[in-house]
Write an enzyme that holds these catalytic residues in place. Sequence first.
Site, mmCIF file in Angstrom:
data_model
loop_
_atom_site.group_PDB
_atom_site.id
_atom_site.type_symbol
_atom_site.label_atom_id
_atom_site.label_comp_id
_atom_site.label_asym_id
_atom_site.label_seq_id
_atom_site.Cartn_x
_atom_site.Cartn_y
_atom_site.Cartn_z
ATOM 1 C CE LYS A 1 -7.386 -3.002 -3.687
ATOM 2 N NZ LYS A 1 -7.975 -2.025 -2.761
ATOM 3 C CB THR A 20 -6.603 2.475 -4.805
ATOM 4 O OG1 THR A 20 -5.877 1.259 -4.646
ATOM 5 C CG2 THR A 20 -7.884 2.394 -3.991
ATOM 6 C CE1 TYR A 42 -6.275 4.929 -2.076
ATOM 7 C CE2 TYR A 42 -4.467 4.641 -0.542
ATOM 8 C CZ TYR A 42 -5.754 4.352 -0.951
ATOM 9 O OH TYR A 42 -6.505 3.466 -0.228
ATOM 10 C CG HIS A 59 -11.122 0.720 -0.043
ATOM 11 N ND1 HIS A 59 -10.360 1.310 -1.004
ATOM 12 C CD2 HIS A 59 -10.394 0.808 1.096
ATOM 13 C CE1 HIS A 59 -9.228 1.746 -0.481
ATOM 14 N NE2 HIS A 59 -9.214 1.438 0.800
ATOM 15 N NE ARG A 78 -12.545 3.508 5.876
ATOM 16 C CZ ARG A 78 -11.393 3.639 5.236
ATOM 17 N NH1 ARG A 78 -10.252 3.620 5.888
ATOM 18 N NH2 ARG A 78 -11.375 3.775 3.922
ATOM 19 C CB SER A 138 -0.878 -0.015 1.254
ATOM 20 O OG SER A 138 -1.338 1.282 1.564
HETATM 21 C C1 LIG Z 1 -7.036 -2.228 7.309
HETATM 22 C C2 LIG Z 1 -7.191 -2.063 5.840
HETATM 23 C C3 LIG Z 1 -6.414 -1.127 5.167
HETATM 24 C C4 LIG Z 1 -6.535 -0.999 3.779
HETATM 25 N N1 LIG Z 1 -5.713 -0.132 3.124
HETATM 26 C C5 LIG Z 1 -5.782 -0.052 1.776
HETATM 27 C C6 LIG Z 1 -4.870 0.781 1.067
HETATM 28 O O1 LIG Z 1 -4.013 1.430 1.653
HETATM 29 N N2 LIG Z 1 -4.991 0.832 -0.289
HETATM 30 C C7 LIG Z 1 -5.937 0.104 -0.972
HETATM 31 O O2 LIG Z 1 -5.998 0.168 -2.202
HETATM 32 N N3 LIG Z 1 -6.792 -0.698 -0.314
HETATM 33 C C8 LIG Z 1 -6.738 -0.800 1.031
HETATM 34 N N4 LIG Z 1 -7.591 -1.639 1.688
HETATM 35 C C9 LIG Z 1 -8.572 -2.429 0.921
HETATM 36 C C10 LIG Z 1 -7.996 -3.795 0.521
HETATM 37 O O3 LIG Z 1 -7.003 -3.654 -0.453
HETATM 38 C C11 LIG Z 1 -9.092 -4.723 -0.032
HETATM 39 O O4 LIG Z 1 -9.747 -4.063 -1.093
HETATM 40 C C12 LIG Z 1 -10.120 -5.154 1.008
HETATM 41 O O5 LIG Z 1 -9.498 -5.349 2.259
HETATM 42 C C13 LIG Z 1 -10.796 -6.438 0.578
HETATM 43 O O6 LIG Z 1 -11.776 -6.820 1.487
HETATM 44 P P1 LIG Z 1 -11.523 -7.895 2.664
HETATM 45 O O7 LIG Z 1 -10.754 -7.203 3.708
HETATM 46 O O8 LIG Z 1 -12.913 -8.240 3.106
HETATM 47 O O9 LIG Z 1 -10.770 -9.061 2.073
HETATM 48 C C14 LIG Z 1 -7.485 -1.788 3.065
HETATM 49 C C15 LIG Z 1 -8.254 -2.716 3.765
HETATM 50 C C16 LIG Z 1 -8.116 -2.872 5.124
HETATM 51 C C17 LIG Z 1 -8.942 -3.912 5.832
#
Ligand SMILES: Cc1cc2nc3c(=O)[nH]c(=O)nc-3n(C[C@H](O)[C@H](O)[C@H](O)COP(=O)(O)O)c2cc1C
Length: 381
Positions: free
Chosen positions: A251, A155, A129, A275, A164, A106
């Site tokens: 994404k 993303t 980003y 997300h 949140r 990330s």
């Molecule tokens: C704690 C957390 C932080 C995340 N940070 C990012 C991020 O920095 N960039 C991004 O593109 N997606 C981020 N995501 C989204 C994940 O890439 C992904 O789309 C998502 O977690 C998928 O769902 P799941 O957690 O139910 O598997 C984050 C998700 C979580 C849970």
Amino acid sequence: MTIVNIDDMREAAKRRLPRLFFDYIDGGSFSESTLRENRRGYDAWAIEQRVLASARVPDLSTQVLGKRQALPFMLAPVGFLGLYRGGGEILAARAARAAEIPFCLSTFSVASIETLAREAGGDLQFQLYMLDDRGLTDELLAAATAAGVSTLHLTVDCTVTAIRERDVRNKFRSARRPTPAMLLSMLSKPAWFLDLLSHGLPSVEVLNRHPEFGKGALEQAVNLSRRIDRTVSWAEVDWLRARWPGKLVIKGVLSSADALTARDAGADAVVVSNHGGRQLDGVASTISVLPEVVEKVGPDFEVLLDGGIRRGADIVKALALGASGVLLGRAYAFALAAGGEAGVARAVEILATELSITLALMGLGAIDELKAAGTSVLRRP
Ligand SMILES: Cc1cc2nc3c(=O)[nH]c(=O)nc-3n(C[C@H](O)[C@H](O)[C@H](O)COP(=O)(O)O)c2cc1C
């Protein structure tokens, strides 16, 4: 505690992490309805059982984004892994390399992509980003290129960060320094605290050269969030496509119209993603949107999916509905918090075992057979 499945990993993470970090990982936006919907969506499909059809141990390898990987899933970009475990990004990337699956770093990470290439290696991908400072964006791209990154994920569902509510209550992502309540919560989890301190005070490594972002991970993250370009449009995808010669993945797509635009803009794939229910609350589950996207973009354009994957059967359903691969988010973030590198390795093993058993009982000998069979192996319950 005995860890049998991904839900157990979540429980183990809950025990080990200060509340504010557990809530940050676990939570979704607003009413968290999309977060729940992502899980429920998988129940709309049943899997077909076939008997006396295959005695082989299923081959779980498959082709995703032009490369063969040992398993049909990869580790999604998850922010702040280095706060859930000291060296978190490195540990997760090492587990991914050992399992022969990609790891996507990330933008919001403690370790830089350069450190990851040095300390972990493997198939490293990078999530970007688009920042309002194109110079800094270029810097991130150059670092990704130098680290040998094959695939860039842009993303696009986070131009405005949703509320949140758990984080608001915990003051996470708004405080620039730990508040007394945060410190108390951190001190209540001494195993987590000592492990983190043994790695030094965390900061966003790529921003350490940029004093204007402040000091320490919390302050740097608050300032970096402000620099995400809210006005990003398809014109910036063109800008990026011209600069990034590797694979480009968009994404956070949730409609066939946007998937078609991404394809026409020269992207190599999209990730159907909301997300993880952390952005626009009230949108449909990703698995329910997937068939429409796959149908509209046609067979020559790759579609990946993430959201709510906690079981091998969830992965089977996504691949049968046309995803070329899936991304794990919380499933491995919890595992990292609970058990470090070994925890992530165990989560990968749990899902691989569930996948293997599910395929065998479906009478399928390989993930590629499943992909070829498509929706013929599913039915509406
Ligand atoms: C704690 C957390 C932080 C995340 N940070 C990012 C991020 O920095 N960039 C991004 O593109 N997606 C981020 N995501 C989204 C994940 O890439 C992904 O789309 C998502 O977690 C998928 O769902 P799941 O957690 O139910 O598997 C984050 C998700 C979580 C849970």
